[in-house]
Design an enzyme around this catalytic site. Structure first.
Site, PDB file in Angstrom:
ATOM      1  N   VAL A 115       0.842  -1.193   0.000  1.00 14.35           N
ATOM      2  CA  VAL A 115       0.000   0.000   0.000  1.00 14.35           C
ATOM      3  C   VAL A 115       0.878   1.244   0.000  1.00 14.35           C
ATOM      4  O   VAL A 115       1.801   1.358   0.805  1.00 14.35           O
ATOM      5  CB  VAL A 115      -0.915   0.019   1.256  1.00 14.35           C
ATOM      6  CG1 VAL A 115      -1.773   1.268   1.285  1.00 14.35           C
ATOM      7  CG2 VAL A 115      -1.773  -1.236   1.318  1.00 14.35           C
ATOM      8  N   CYS A 116       0.573   2.168  -0.905  1.00 13.48           N
ATOM      9  CA  CYS A 116       1.288   3.439  -0.964  1.00 13.48           C
ATOM     10  C   CYS A 116       0.413   4.499  -0.304  1.00 13.48           C
ATOM     11  O   CYS A 116      -0.535   5.004  -0.901  1.00 13.48           O
ATOM     12  CB  CYS A 116       1.583   3.809  -2.416  1.00 13.48           C
ATOM     13  SG  CYS A 116       2.545   5.316  -2.560  1.00 13.48           S
ATOM     14  N   LEU A 117       0.713   4.766   0.944  1.00 13.88           N
ATOM     15  CA  LEU A 117      -0.008   5.777   1.713  1.00 13.88           C
ATOM     16  C   LEU A 117       1.040   6.541   2.510  1.00 13.88           C
ATOM     17  O   LEU A 117       1.766   5.935   3.308  1.00 13.88           O
ATOM     18  CB  LEU A 117      -1.039   5.098   2.636  1.00 13.88           C
ATOM     19  CG  LEU A 117      -1.940   5.994   3.467  1.00 13.88           C
ATOM     20  CD1 LEU A 117      -2.823   6.873   2.570  1.00 13.88           C
ATOM     21  CD2 LEU A 117      -2.813   5.154   4.389  1.00 13.88           C
ATOM     22  N   ARG A 121       4.528   5.781   5.633  1.00 11.22           N
ATOM     23  CA  ARG A 121       5.944   5.890   5.281  1.00 11.22           C
ATOM     24  C   ARG A 121       6.526   7.171   5.850  1.00 11.22           C
ATOM     25  O   ARG A 121       6.582   7.349   7.060  1.00 11.22           O
ATOM     26  CB  ARG A 121       6.099   5.845   3.757  1.00 11.22           C
ATOM     27  CG  ARG A 121       5.590   4.579   3.103  1.00 11.22           C
ATOM     28  CD  ARG A 121       5.822   4.611   1.608  1.00 11.22           C
ATOM     29  NE  ARG A 121       5.801   5.972   1.074  1.00 11.22           N
ATOM     30  CZ  ARG A 121       5.152   6.352  -0.006  1.00 11.22           C
ATOM     31  NH1 ARG A 121       4.489   5.499  -0.700  1.00 11.22           N
ATOM     32  NH2 ARG A 121       5.171   7.602  -0.411  1.00 11.22           N
TER      33      ARG A 121
END
Length: 187
Positions: A115-117, A121
């Site tokens: 997941v790119c959130l 990060r």
């Protein structure tokens, strides 16, 4: 503190432990600071009706749980998407590790479930909590972001042809192919 006082405290502690065990009281495992904070976060959850949290390993294992999101608006409306959360003992100083268990055609979720959130990060801060992460995941379904993609093909289609993107999402959620990839039915 003198050595005798320390020894006295240890003796008292041992006596108390023995008394608790003799009375049938089970020894309570000490919780890490991360577990205590996570317990607080979970007790204060204020989720939208389209999100649900569950503990497949029982309430005794709070550090691993699942969240199900059923968007009620946007491209993914009507779909059901499951995520696993793994929370480290040093939480909240480290973001939870989140994976999407549902194979989904999405610019911000790759086919392996990464997941790119941003808040998972570089933008993670200890003041954030599980509620914030779940709302962030929900937001990915109501407002997918083609500017920060993990699935570059889906991002390009969303950016260049939103109608085709919508058609691809519907086909994928119905259990069809998008390109060479077969998606499981999730509606």
């Amino acid at each position: 503190m003198t050595r005798d006082m320390i020894r006295l405290f240890k003796v008292k502690e041992k006596q108390r432990e023995l008394a608790e065990n003799a009375n049938g009281a089970s020894h309570v495992k000490k919780q890490s600071a991360g577990e205590l904070r996570l317990h607080k976060d979970i007790s204060e959850l204020n989720l939208p009706k389209s999100c649900n949290i569950s503990f497949p390993n029982g309430k005794d294992e709070l550090m691993n749980f699942e969240v199900t999101i059923r968007p009620d608006e946007g491209f993914y409306s009507g779909g059901t998407f499951s995520f696993t959360f793994q929370v480290a003992p040093i939480y909240p100083h480290e973001a939870p590790k989140v994976k999407c268990k549902t194979k989904v055609y999405h610019p911000n979720i790759d086919l392996e479930g990464n997941v790119c959130l941003n808040i998972l990060r570089e933008d993670w801060k200890p003041v954030l909590n599980i509620n914030t992460v779940i709302y962030g995941l929900y937001h990915l379904f109501t407002e997918p972001n083609y500017e920060d993609p993990l699935n570059h093909d889906a991002a390009a289609v969303l950016r260049d042809n939103p109608k085709m993107f919508e058609s691809n999402v519907r086909r994928a959620m119905a259990g069809g192919y998008v390109g060479q990839t077969l998606f499981p039915r999730c509606i």
